[in-house]
Scaffold this motif. Structure first.
Motif, PDB file in Angstrom:
ATOM      1  N   THR A 865      86.028  59.985 155.312  1.00 48.71           N
ATOM      2  CA  THR A 865      87.183  59.083 155.354  1.00 48.71           C
ATOM      3  C   THR A 865      86.910  57.818 154.545  1.00 48.71           C
ATOM      4  N   ALA A 866      85.730  57.263 154.756  1.00 51.69           N
ATOM      5  CA  ALA A 866      85.400  56.026 154.047  1.00 51.69           C
ATOM      6  C   ALA A 866      85.391  56.260 152.540  1.00 51.69           C
ATOM      7  N   CYS A 867      85.027  57.460 152.148  1.00 48.76           N
ATOM      8  CA  CYS A 867      84.867  57.751 150.724  1.00 48.76           C
ATOM      9  C   CYS A 867      86.188  58.143 150.030  1.00 48.76           C
ATOM     10  N   VAL A 868      86.947  59.061 150.668  1.00 54.55           N
ATOM     11  CA  VAL A 868      88.154  59.569 149.974  1.00 54.55           C
ATOM     12  C   VAL A 868      89.436  59.405 150.800  1.00 54.55           C
ATOM     13  N   LYS A 869      89.365  58.693 151.920  1.00 52.14           N
ATOM     14  CA  LYS A 869      90.503  58.402 152.814  1.00 52.14           C
ATOM     15  C   LYS A 869      90.912  59.569 153.722  1.00 52.14           C
ATOM     16  N   ALA A 870      90.572  60.796 153.352  1.00 53.87           N
ATOM     17  CA  ALA A 870      91.027  61.943 154.157  1.00 53.87           C
ATOM     18  C   ALA A 870      90.644  61.741 155.620  1.00 53.87           C
ATOM     19  N   GLY A 871      91.578  62.008 156.516  1.00 53.74           N
ATOM     20  CA  GLY A 871      91.308  61.868 157.945  1.00 53.74           C
ATOM     21  C   GLY A 871      91.487  60.457 158.457  1.00 53.74           C
ATOM     22  N   GLY A 872      91.868  59.534 157.570  1.00 53.64           N
ATOM     23  CA  GLY A 872      91.916  58.123 157.968  1.00 53.64           C
ATOM     24  C   GLY A 872      93.233  57.673 158.566  1.00 53.64           C
ATOM     25  N   ASN A 873      94.229  58.555 158.637  1.00 54.39           N
ATOM     26  CA  ASN A 873      95.488  58.127 159.255  1.00 54.39           C
ATOM     27  C   ASN A 873      95.671  58.823 160.586  1.00 54.39           C
ATOM     28  N   CYS A 874      96.259  60.016 160.560  1.00 53.52           N
ATOM     29  CA  CYS A 874      96.586  60.669 161.831  1.00 53.52           C
ATOM     30  C   CYS A 874      95.384  61.422 162.401  1.00 53.52           C
ATOM     31  N   GLY A 875      94.432  61.791 161.568  1.00 52.22           N
ATOM     32  CA  GLY A 875      93.228  62.485 162.063  1.00 52.22           C
ATOM     33  C   GLY A 875      93.418  63.978 162.278  1.00 52.22           C
ATOM     34  N   SER A 876      94.609  64.519 161.958  1.00 50.12           N
ATOM     35  CA  SER A 876      94.845  65.940 162.201  1.00 50.12           C
ATOM     36  C   SER A 876      93.900  66.830 161.401  1.00 50.12           C
ATOM     37  N   CYS A 877      93.398  66.325 160.254  1.00 51.65           N
ATOM     38  CA  CYS A 877      92.551  67.173 159.411  1.00 51.65           C
ATOM     39  C   CYS A 877      91.072  67.027 159.729  1.00 51.65           C
ATOM     40  N   VAL A 878      90.711  66.195 160.707  1.00 52.86           N
ATOM     41  CA  VAL A 878      89.286  65.976 160.983  1.00 52.86           C
ATOM     42  C   VAL A 878      88.537  67.279 161.304  1.00 52.86           C
ATOM     43  N   PRO A 879      89.132  68.203 162.103  1.00 50.02           N
ATOM     44  CA  PRO A 879      88.410  69.465 162.324  1.00 50.02           C
ATOM     45  C   PRO A 879      88.147  70.222 161.023  1.00 50.02           C
ATOM     46  N   GLU A 880      89.086  70.143 160.057  1.00 46.64           N
ATOM     47  CA  GLU A 880      88.847  70.828 158.783  1.00 46.64           C
ATOM     48  C   GLU A 880      87.762  70.110 157.971  1.00 46.64           C
ATOM     49  N   LEU A 881      87.705  68.780 158.086  1.00 42.43           N
ATOM     50  CA  LEU A 881      86.627  68.051 157.412  1.00 42.43           C
ATOM     51  C   LEU A 881      85.280  68.483 157.977  1.00 42.43           C
ATOM     52  N   LYS A 882      85.240  68.638 159.314  1.00 43.52           N
ATOM     53  CA  LYS A 882      83.982  69.069 159.943  1.00 43.52           C
ATOM     54  C   LYS A 882      83.590  70.450 159.434  1.00 43.52           C
ATOM     55  N   LYS A 883      84.584  71.315 159.305  1.00 43.32           N
ATOM     56  CA  LYS A 883      84.318  72.671 158.840  1.00 43.32           C
ATOM     57  C   LYS A 883      83.771  72.641 157.403  1.00 43.32           C
ATOM     58  N   LEU A 884      84.396  71.838 156.547  1.00 46.04           N
ATOM     59  CA  LEU A 884      83.927  71.750 155.162  1.00 46.04           C
ATOM     60  C   LEU A 884      82.507  71.199 155.113  1.00 46.04           C
ATOM     61  N   LEU A 885      82.237  70.182 155.938  1.00 41.97           N
ATOM     62  CA  LEU A 885      80.893  69.605 155.975  1.00 41.97           C
ATOM     63  C   LEU A 885      79.869  70.669 156.366  1.00 41.97           C
ATOM     64  N   SER A 886      80.209  71.461 157.388  1.00 42.88           N
ATOM     65  CA  SER A 886      79.206  72.452 157.815  1.00 42.88           C
ATOM     66  C   SER A 886      79.105  73.597 156.810  1.00 42.88           C
ATOM     67  N   GLU A 887      80.213  73.967 156.161  1.00 48.06           N
ATOM     68  CA  GLU A 887      80.126  75.027 155.139  1.00 48.06           C
ATOM     69  C   GLU A 887      79.233  74.585 153.981  1.00 48.06           C
ATOM     70  N   ILE A 888      79.387  73.333 153.579  1.00 51.98           N
ATOM     71  CA  ILE A 888      78.586  72.853 152.444  1.00 51.98           C
ATOM     72  C   ILE A 888      77.119  72.716 152.849  1.00 51.98           C
ATOM     73  N   ARG A 889      76.886  72.321 154.107  1.00 50.38           N
ATOM     74  CA  ARG A 889      75.491  72.246 154.599  1.00 50.38           C
ATOM     75  C   ARG A 889      74.846  73.617 154.523  1.00 50.38           C
ATOM     76  N   VAL A 890      75.614  74.643 155.018  1.00 50.02           N
ATOM     77  CA  VAL A 890      75.085  76.019 155.014  1.00 50.02           C
ATOM     78  C   VAL A 890      74.808  76.460 153.584  1.00 50.02           C
ATOM     79  N   GLU A 891      75.750  76.172 152.697  1.00 48.64           N
ATOM     80  CA  GLU A 891      75.638  76.554 151.277  1.00 48.64           C
ATOM     81  C   GLU A 891      74.388  75.910 150.668  1.00 48.64           C
ATOM     82  N   GLU A 892      74.135  74.646 151.021  1.00 44.94           N
ATOM     83  CA  GLU A 892      73.010  73.940 150.414  1.00 44.94           C
ATOM     84  C   GLU A 892      71.659  74.392 150.945  1.00 44.94           C
ATOM     85  N   THR A 893      71.685  74.866 152.202  1.00 38.08           N
ATOM     86  CA  THR A 893      70.391  75.304 152.774  1.00 38.08           C
ATOM     87  C   THR A 893      70.130  76.779 152.486  1.00 38.08           C
ATOM     88  N   ALA A 894      71.132  77.453 151.914  1.00 33.53           N
ATOM     89  CA  ALA A 894      70.961  78.903 151.672  1.00 33.53           C
ATOM     90  C   ALA A 894      69.984  79.141 150.518  1.00 33.53           C
TER      91      ALA A 894
END
Ligand code: SF4
Length: 894
Positions: A865-894
């Motif tokens: 949110t601090a970086c690109v604003k996403a999730g900074g208003n209603c917060g409805s997309c926060v679960p999707e942000l969490k999902k993207l964060l964990s997908e990228i973590r998995v991708e990076e550790t693979a």
């Protein structure tokens, strides 16, 4: 500034509408409303985009059967006289059960009250049912069986005090986002609070869960019977509460003797996970079990509800802070409808049709000529009776049954054959309105005045801040004027306030320990005058003080329930399989539900460009292995068929679906797609107690829908694409977005495209690229250096992302770089393609978010949110942000 309440879900968020200089209104969350304390989800935030006049029904319209088939504008008097004459004639000839109302949880309590009074007290039939039948009637029936009254015993505040929250069949993150955010904040403040999600799908809600139980669809009763049995076996019982305040435990246990191993097998769950849930539940006093459509929409929905309530009763986990079984309603006023008895098997004010004393109480209060003496037809039965000719006139109010009911093609047939179809609506064109003989214009959100009750029994005002457009009228007024024409007195209401105070008086009528005691008593509001009603603050029952009684803190706080002996009932819930199981012909179990940014049949959310991008097309979410077996690939089109009907959508993976299941959203209809009404596919079997249909468990088969090409169009003007094999439509900002596919080869792309887009001007600024051999075609139509339309066609569904092209519609003039990139469909500058929208509030795309996560090494949604604003208003997309964060973590550790 006007304070009102959101038009959508049962959370019932307070909204403020502030006039903007130069026209329009700024919509914001009401910081003083206890349901949301100033927050709004993405749908609520976009309410301001939905109040325009485009597509509105503004005048009464009528058509004569056998005459001119088109609807013609008529005067109100003529329309209401006609309906009254026809209803009277039908009732005279065939009796009162030959007419019916089919109404909606979108109605305000005052509208609902008048419709119910008219049908049950004056017409003398109980043939009034509501689309709330489709979402929460199992909860109503479960509450009545257990408590003796339809009462939700939990408050939103309880989430802040619970030590464990179990979410059953509820994608709270998408369907009740503000409540989900409240839960997220509670979890953040007290990470030790355990959250368990019980759902066949791994939904966005699971991003918050400590434990996800991907239960086999339809096996909830096994799970909760097993829990009841376990709690009893290990002595996790409140014997004092059970002895003093309940009955029926032995019978309930007798049918619940399941060992955890048997439960794990029946529910297809990992035994260790199951035991973690059982042990946590047993060890935690403050447990909330919140449930929603995944429980209710089932042929065993009422038993599922009672199996959950049983587990709360055995440990006395009810009537106290931080605990209880919690039915979360889908619609903005499903609860208000229940209070006025809007279902075909209920009477007003929490009284029952099948009880002579209750009937007498209501009739004597209304001083009506009679009272319906037996339950009316529930939704599915009602439309079957219409098709069979037993019901000859139906009046549909604020709902779209041709889309939303199961076996929806049957509903079409029923309306086609019905002698008189009256529809009161806000919009001109819906799938249902196409069958109307009389169309009556109703006031919409922002124009109408009244009250709604949310999931925690809080009554809030919806207030008008816009003038009534055209000749639109309040639903209560339309019904009252009709009633007067029918010759009924008792409908001379001058305002919504008069109706509300009558409703409040009825709730207190004979409501005493000696007569007909009910927890629902808002008699303290019966003396509100017009201005006090107008100023009414959000008010939660039963916490309303009266002259002679202090407010009750919460229902059942004293252990006294509404059954005559004051005891709650354990209900013996015998597990049973869903009515129709998958077989060789229909091997996949279809589940249906909502997506994050749309509501019901999109008549309102479909108008908001902000809500169009997150999911722009209907889809079939399928496990990759099932897709392989069905011969379909991600991105291709497929037909979903059951024994009742079929629909077409695009295949996708990644929605957390387990093998053997598929998920399709409920929103698309004939106004927004060529053939995407999932209601046509859904099994019409209903729960025998509640009458609620089985929306979550229809056996289907899925086959490839072969096409020669795929494509999309973005166009400033609306287009008619009926000739194409497949199309869907959403509203963008200053353009319509169409997804297309065709089954015929295109000979001359240029000529075909120009005809499809309605381009007549040969001198139009038209850029095109065509490769007929590879079936690739791209064209852009420019007018005055602005983009007017573009069309992209390919043999495969691998077309450019639409977001960059869509962004060009905002530009007054295209620059050289834009023009150079038009036919590529993507910008020349690297990184300018933001990808599919994740955050609708700020229009932030997936590519932007992923890039920021990778490059800035972000690890939390707050950093995103601090970086690109996403999730900074209603917060409805926060679960999707969490999902993207964990997908990228998995991708990076693979
Ligand atoms: Fe409206 Fe969203 Fe609140 Fe539901 S959660 S009432 S849709 S703002």
């Amino acid at each position: 500034m006007i304070k009102t309440t959101c038009a959508y879900c049962g959370v019932g968020c307070g909204v403020t509408a502030t006039p903007r200089e130069g026209g329009g209104f700024d919509i914001a969350g009401d910081a003083a409303h206890p349901a949301n304390q100033g927050r709004l989800c993405v749908k609520g935030s976009a309410l301001g985009e939905t109040i325009g006049m485009e597509g509105r029904l503004l005048f009464p319209m009528m058509r004569e059967r056998g005459g001119d088939a088109s609807l013609q504008r008529v005067a109100w008097g003529e329309a209401l006289d006609h309906v009254a004459d026809r209803w009277r004639a039908i009732i005279d000839e065939h009796g009162p059960d030959a007419v019916a109302f089919y109404v909606s949880g979108q109605l305000l309590t005052e509208d609902y009250y008048v419709a119910n009074k008219l049908m049950k007290g004056y017409i003398g039939s109980a043939n009034i049912d509501t689309n709330s039948r489709l979402c929460m009637s199992s909860a109503v029936a479960g509450h009545k069986r257990a408590f003796g009254e339809d009462v939700v015993p939990v408050h939103y505040d309880d989430i802040d005090h619970a030590d464990m929250v179990v979410l059953v069949g509820s994608n709270l993150a998408w369907c009740h986002p503000i409540l989900f955010q409240r839960l997220s904040r509670a979890k953040e403040a007290r990470p030790e609070m355990k959250i368990v999600v019980i759902d066949p799908r791994r939904t966005a809600t699971c991003e918050l869960a400590d434990l996800h139980l991907p239960i086999k669809p339809g096996t909830d009763v096994w799970l909760f019977n097993g829990l009841l049995s376990y709690l009893s076996r290990i002595g996790a019982v409140d014997p004092g509460f059970v002895a003093a305040h309940t009955s029926g435990l032995e019978d309930a246990l007798a049918v619940a003797t399941l060992a955890p191993e048997e439960v794990a097998r029946a529910c297809r769950l990992n035994l260790q996970d199951l035991m973690e849930f059982y042990e946590s539940f047993a060890a935690t006093a403050k447990v909330i079990t919140a449930f929603s459509m995944g429980v209710n929409q089932s042929s065993a929905g009422t038993d599922k509800v009672n199996s959950i309530i049983n587990c709360h009763l055995i440990g006395g986990r009810i009537g106290k802070q931080g605990m209880g079984p919690f039915s979360i309603t889908g619609q903005p006023n499903a609860m208000g409808g229940r209070e006025v008895g809007g279902l075909a098997n209920m009477l007003a004010a929490h009284l029952d049709l099948d009880n002579a004393a209750h009937r007498d109480a209501v009739q004597s209060f209304w001083e009506s000529p009679g009272i319906a003496s037996r339950p009316g037809l529930k939704a599915v039965d009602l439309f079957e009776a219409i098709e069979a000719g037993r019901v000859k006139a139906v009046w549909v109010i604020a709902t779209n049954p041709v889309v939303s009911l199961p076996n929806a093609d049957q509903v079409r047939r029923a309306l086609e054959r019905c002698e008189l179809v009256v529809v009161s609506d806000v919009v001109r064109d819906t799938d249902t309105n196409a069958y109307a003989d009389v169309l009556l214009p109703a006031l919409a959100w922002g124009e109408k005045d009244g009250t709604v009750t949310n999931s925690e029994r809080r009554i809030s005002r919806q207030r008008a801040f816009l003038p009534a457009p055209g000749e639109a009228r309040a639903d209560w007024l339309i019904l009252s004027q009709f009633a007067l024409r029918m010759g009924y007195d008792g409908f001379g209401y001058a305002s919504a306030a008069e109706i509300f105070t009558e409703h409040a008086r009825l709730s207190a009528w004979r409501n005493s320990a000696e007569e007909l005691p009910r927890a629902f008593n808002i008699g303290a509001l019966a003396t509100l005058g017009e201005s006090a009603y107008d100023a009414l603050q959000p008010t939660q029952w039963p916490a309303i003080a009266t002259a002679d009684a202090a407010p009750a803190a919460r229902p059942f706080a004293d252990g006294r329930f509404s059954h005559a002996d004051s005891r709650a009932r354990f209900i013996a819930t015998v597990p049973r399989a869903p009515a129709n199981l998958p077989d060789g012909e229909f091997p996949i179990t279809l589940n249906t539900g909502r997506v994050r940014d749309h509501w019901h049949t999109m008549t309102r959310t479909g108008r908001a460009p902000k809500l169009a991008d997150h999911i722009a097309e209907s889809f079939i979410d399928l496990h990759p292995q099932d897709a392989l077996l069905c011969g379909v690939k991600e991105g291709e089109l497929a037909r979903v068929s059951s024994q009742w009907g079929s629909m077409i959508a695009r295949v996708q993976h990644g929605g957390g679906i387990t093998r053997g299941s598929a998920f399709v959203p409920i929103h698309w209809n004939n106004q927004t797609a060529s053939d995407a009404r999932v209601g046509a596919v859904v099994n019409p079997v209903v729960d025998p107690v509640s009458g609620e249909p089985e929306f979550k468990h229809t056996p289907v088969t899925i086959d490839r829908f072969p096409v020669k090409w795929h494509g999309f169009i973005l166009s400033r003007d609306a287009l008619r694409l009926d000739a194409l094999a497949y199309w869907t439509k959403v509203q963008g900002k200053d353009f319509q977005r169409y997804e297309l596919a065709g089954r015929n080869a295109i000979e001359d792309f240029g000529a075909w495209a120009r005809q499809l887009l309605g381009i007549k001007d040969d001198d139009a600024d038209w850029l095109e690229y065509a490769d007929r051999t590879s079936c690739v075609f791209r064209a852009v139509h420019l007018v005055d250096d602005r983009i007017a339309q573009c069309i992209f066609i390919s043999a495969r569904p691998d077309l450019p992302a639409r977001q960059w092209l869509a962004s060009l519609f905002d530009k007054a003039q295209l620059d050289v770089a834009d023009r150079a990139a038009l036919l590529a469909g993507r910008p020349i500058a690297a990184g300018a393609d933001t990808g599919p929208t994740v955050c609708s509030c700020f229009g932030v795309g997936r590519n932007t978010i992923c890039k920021a996560i990778r490059e800035q090494n972000l690890t939390t949604p707050a950093q995103v949110t601090a970086c690109v604003k996403a999730g900074g208003n209603c917060g409805s997309c926060v679960p999707e942000l969490k999902k993207l964060l964990s997908e990228i973590r998995v991708e990076e550790t693979a």
